[in-house]
Scaffold this active site. Structure first.
Site, PDB file in Angstrom:
ATOM      1  CE  LYS A  84      -4.270  -1.679   0.189  1.00  0.00           C
ATOM      2  NZ  LYS A  84      -5.185  -1.468  -0.968  1.00  0.00           N
ATOM      3  CD  GLU A 106     -10.188   4.152   0.136  1.00  0.00           C
ATOM      4  OE1 GLU A 106     -10.005   5.377   0.024  1.00  0.00           O
ATOM      5  OE2 GLU A 106      -9.490   3.309  -0.453  1.00  0.00           O
ATOM      6  CB  SER A 373       0.031  -8.053  -1.434  1.00  0.00           C
ATOM      7  OG  SER A 373      -0.905  -8.875  -0.767  1.00  0.00           O
TER       8      SER A 373
END
Lengths: 387, 253
Positions: A84, A106, A373
C-alpha cells in the site's frame, strides 16, 4: 478508446461536483508526475523510507512439497508491511506538490489507512481516515497505529459499516473539502484517473520482480505470475510488466468467502455482473435490480463488492485468468507458508499462495511467482479465533 | 417544450418561485407515499421529484440516505415505482421527475426505463453520478421517450463546463447550492449569487436551486436569479416527525 476506459470498463461515474478535483488531479499527473523534482523525491522515498527494491525469495521447502518452483515477491517487507505504501507515498507527494494540505483516505482492514498516515506524517500533512464502524472494532491495532501517527479516524455508521460505506463517506468529504484535500484512493479502482494513477505507483512491483526473477533464472521469465485481487492494486502492480509477455500466464485470485454455494463472497469477476459503483463501470456483486450486495472474505483487504476496471478488462480479453480461493484454503496457505518457509503472509496474500497449493497438479514443474502483498501480523487475531 | 419547463414557467408567470419537492419512493411507507404525492400536487408543486432508492447514494446526506435505505429494505424498486405511477397517470398536475443513481437504471435497461417513464408520465431524470463526460448514452436512450436528463451544476462548475451542459439541456438546470451532499449546511449567499448569475448567462432553461433549502426565507437572497426551489431533506424530516406534506407546503405559497 474513450478517456479513462480499459475496454468497456472504467470511466468517471461521479457527481459533477467531483469533476473539478478529478480534472485537477488528471492535470497534475501530466504536469507534476513526469518532473525531475517529483521523480527524484519519489525514488528517494521508495529507497530510503520503504526499503525498495523489495526482495524476491525462493521457497525451497514448499517448492519441493508441491512439485513446482515457487518464488515470492516480498511486498510484505516494505515499511508498514504491505504494498500500500508505494501508492500512498506517490499520491501523497503528488498532493503535496499540488498544494494540498490534507490526505483523505478510506480503509477496510486499515492497511491503506496506516500507509496513508505514514505518508501524511512524512510529508507533514493532515490525515483523515474513513473506516467502517465494524472495521474500527475488528481492526483495533491498525486504528491505534494510525492515531499514533497523527491520523484522525472517522467511524462510518452508514450502510453495511464496512469498506464500501467508508468509500461513500470519503467521497462525500472530498466533495466538501476538495480545495485543500486530496483523496488518496487506496486501490486501482474508482473513477478515472485513480485506476491509472494507482497502477502507475504500483507497477514498480512487476518492474522489479521481472528483472529480479530473470537475474536469478538465466534470463528466463516465470511461467505463472499470481496475485490476490480485492480492488486489485497489488495485482495490477504485479501484472503490469508481464502483460506484454505472451509466455507468462497471469492469474488473479479472488476471495470465495466460505465457499458454500450462494455464500457472501468477494469474487465479482467470477460471480458478479457488469455495473456501476464508486465512479467506475466494472464487475459487481449486486442484485438484478442493481443494489450492491454485501461482500465477505476472511481477508479484510479483499472484502469489497467491486474490482478495478483494468482487471475487468484483462478478464474480458482473457489475458489474465481469475480464480477463487475460499477462507479455509487461505487459512491453510497462511499456516503452510509460515511453517515451511518461516514467512507469515497476510490473509489477502494467503489467497495467492493458496492458488499454488490447490493447483499444484496443473502447475507441476512450472515456475510460479507469487506477489506476497503483505505480512500477516495484523491477522493473528482473526486466525487465532479460528484455529 | 418539456413539461417540467412549462410547469416552472407557469409558476413564474404568476410571479411565484416554482416548487420542486423531493421524496424517496416508498417514503414514509408504501401506501402513505402516494398520499404524500397527492398532497404535494394539490399544494401546487410544479415538479415532483421522486427518489429511486440505491444502496450507495454518494451524493446524498444522512437524512436522504437513511430514508432511501429504509425504502430499499421495504422492497421498493423501479418496477414498484412505475407500476404505481402508471396506475395514477394523468392524475398529477405537476410534472414528474425521477432522481437516483446510474446502476439501478442501467440494470433495468435504459430503453425499457425510458419507455416506462413515458408510460408512467415521467418527463425528467436526474442521475447524480453521471457527469457530462459519461452522459451521452443515457441521453440518447431517453430522447425517443421524451425524458430529459436534468443537469446538476454547482459552486465549483466552471463557465466552460456550464456550457457543455447547456448545449442540449432540457427541462431545467439544477443548481446545487452547497459544495457537499443533500441537506448540508448553507453556503454564503454572495458566492451562490455570483455563481447563479453566471449560470443565468449561459442557460436558457429555468434554474432550480437545491440542497440545503429549508425555508422560503432563504430564497429572498436570490430573487430573479432562480426560478424554482428543490427541497428534500427538510420535507423528509418534516414527514418523519409526524407532520403532513400539506403543512410543509403552506409557507411556500
Amino acid at each position: 478508446m474513450k478517456k479513462g476506459y480499459f475496454g468497456d470498463f472504467g470511466g468517471q461515474f461521479i457527481p459533477e461536483l467531483l469533476m473539478p478535483p478529478l480534472l485537477e488531479l488528471e492535470q497534475a499527473m501530466q504536469t507534476i508526475l513526469p518532473t525531475e523534482e517529483f521523480q527524484t523525491r519519489f525514488i528517494a522515498m521508495l529507497k530510503e523510507n520503504v526499503g525498495r527494491p523489495s526482495a524476491i525469495t525462493h521457497c525451497p521447502n514448499l517448492s519441493r512439497d508441491l512439485g513446482l518452483d515457487l518464488w515470492l515477491k516480498r511486498e510484505d517487507l516494505n515499511h508498514s508491511g504491505a504494498h500500500k505504501i508505494n501508492n500512498t507515498l506517490g499520491q501523497g507527494l503528488l498532493a503535496k506538490m499540488m498544494g494540498k494540505t490534507t490526505l483523505l483516505a478510506e480503509t477496510g482492514a486499515g492497511m491503506h489507512g496506516v500507509a496513508t498516515a505514514v505518508a501524511a506524517a512524512m510529508l507533514d500533512m493532515k490525515c483523515l481516515v474513513y473506516m467502517g464502524a465494524t472495521d474500527v472494532v475488528r481492526q483495533a491495532p491498525n486504528v491505534n497505529r494510525m492515531r499514533l501517527m497523527g491520523a484522525e479516524i472517522v467511524a462510518v455508521e452508514s450502510g453495511t459499516k464496512t469498506l464500501k460505506d467508508a468509500i461513500n463517506e470519503a467521497l462525500r468529504r472530498w466533495l466538501s473539502d476538495q480545495e485543500t484535500t486530496h483523496y488518496c484512493f487506496g486501490t486501482a479502482a474508482g473513477p478515472h484517473p485513480f485506476p491509472t494513477l494507482v497502477r502507475e505507483f504500483q507497477q514498480v512491483i512487476s518492474r522489479e520482480a521481472r528483472q529480479q526473477f530473470m537475474e536469478r533464472n538465466d534470463g528466463r521469465l516465470p511461467d505463472v505470475v499470481v496475485a490476490c485481487v480485492g480492488g486489485g492494486s497489488n495485482a495490477i502492480g504485479m501484472f503490469h510488466h508481464f502483460v506484454p509477455d505472451p509466455s507468462v500466464a497471469i492469474v488473479g485470485v479472488e476471495a470465495a468467502g466460505t465457499g458454500e454455494p450462494g455464500c457472501d463472497n468477494s469474487a465479482p469477476l467470477n460471480l458478479g455482473t457488469d455495473g456501476i459503483l464508486h465512479g467506475m463501470k466494472t464487475k459487481l456483486l449486486q442484485t438484478p435490480q442493481g443494489q450492491i450486495l454485501p461482500s465477505h472474505s476472511i481477508a479484510p483487504g479483499l472484502d469489497y463488492p467491486g474490482v478495478g476496471p483494468e482487471h475487468a478488462h484483462l478478464h474480458a480479453t482473457g489475458r489474465a485468468t481469475y480464480v477463487t480461493i475460499n477462507d479455509a484454503q487461505a487459512i491453510n496457505a497462511f499456516k503452510t507458508l509460515s511453517r515451511r518457509e518461516g514467512i507469515i503472509p497476510a490473509l489477502e496474500s494467503s489467497h495467492a499462495v493458496a492458488y499454488a497449493i490447490e493447483h499444484r497438479a496443473e502447475l507441476k514443474g512450472k515456475s510460479v511467482l507469487v506477489c506476497l502483498s503483505g505480512r500477516g501480523d495484523k491477522d493473528m487475531a482473526i486466525v487465532d479465533s479460528i484455529l | 417544450m418539456n413539461p417540467m419547463q412549462s410547469k416552472i414557467e407557469t409558476a413564474k408567470a404568476k410571479g411565484k418561485v416554482a416548487l420542486i419537492p423531493f421524496l424517496p419512493a416508498g417514503f414514509p411507507s408504501r401506501d402513505q407515499f402516494w398520499k404524500e404525492l397527492e398532497q404535494l400536487d394539490a399544494a401546487g408543486a410544479a415538479v415532483i421529484e421522486i427518489g429511486m432508492p440505491f444502496s450507495d447514494p454518494v451524493a446524498d446526506g444522512p437524512v436522504v440516505e437513511k430514508a432511501s435505505l429504509k425504502c430499499l429494505e421495504d422492497g421498493i424498486d423501479l418496477a414498484w415505482i412505475f407500476e404505481g405511477l402508471k396506475a395514477r397517470k394523468g392524475t398529477f398536475n405537476a410534472a414528474l421527475l425521477l432522481m437516483g443513481y446510474l446502476n439501478p437504471v442501467y440494470q433495468y435497461g435504459l430503453d425499457a426505463f425510458g419507455a416506462d417513464c413515458a408510460a408512467a408520465g415521467v418527463s425528467g431524470l436526474i442521475i447524480a453520478d453521471l457527469p457530462h463526460e459519461e452522459s451521452g448514452f443515457v441521453k440518447q436512450a431517453m430522447a425517443p421517450h421524451g425524458v430529459a436528463l436534468v443537469p446538476l451544476i454547482g459552486l465549483n462548475t466552471s463557465l466552460d463546463r456550464m456550457r457543455l451542459y447547456a448545449k442540449d439541456a432540457q427541462g431545467f438546470c439544477y443548481f446545487v447550492s452547497v459544495l457537499g451532499t443533500t441537506g448540508q449546511r448553507e453556503s454564503l449567499p454572495e458566492r451562490i449569487r455570483e455563481k447563479l448569475t453566471e449560470a443565468r448567462s449561459i442557460f436558457t432553461i429555468p434554474i432550480a436551486l437545491g440542497f440545503g433549502i429549508k425555508h422560503p426565507d432563504q430564497l429572498a437572497n436570490f430573487a430573479g436569479l432562480m426560478d424554482a426551489a428543490v427541497f428534500g431533506s427538510a420535507l423528509i424530516t418534516h414527514i418523519a416527525t409526524g407532520h403532513t406534506s400539506t403543512q410543509f407546503m403552506e409557507p411556500w405559497q
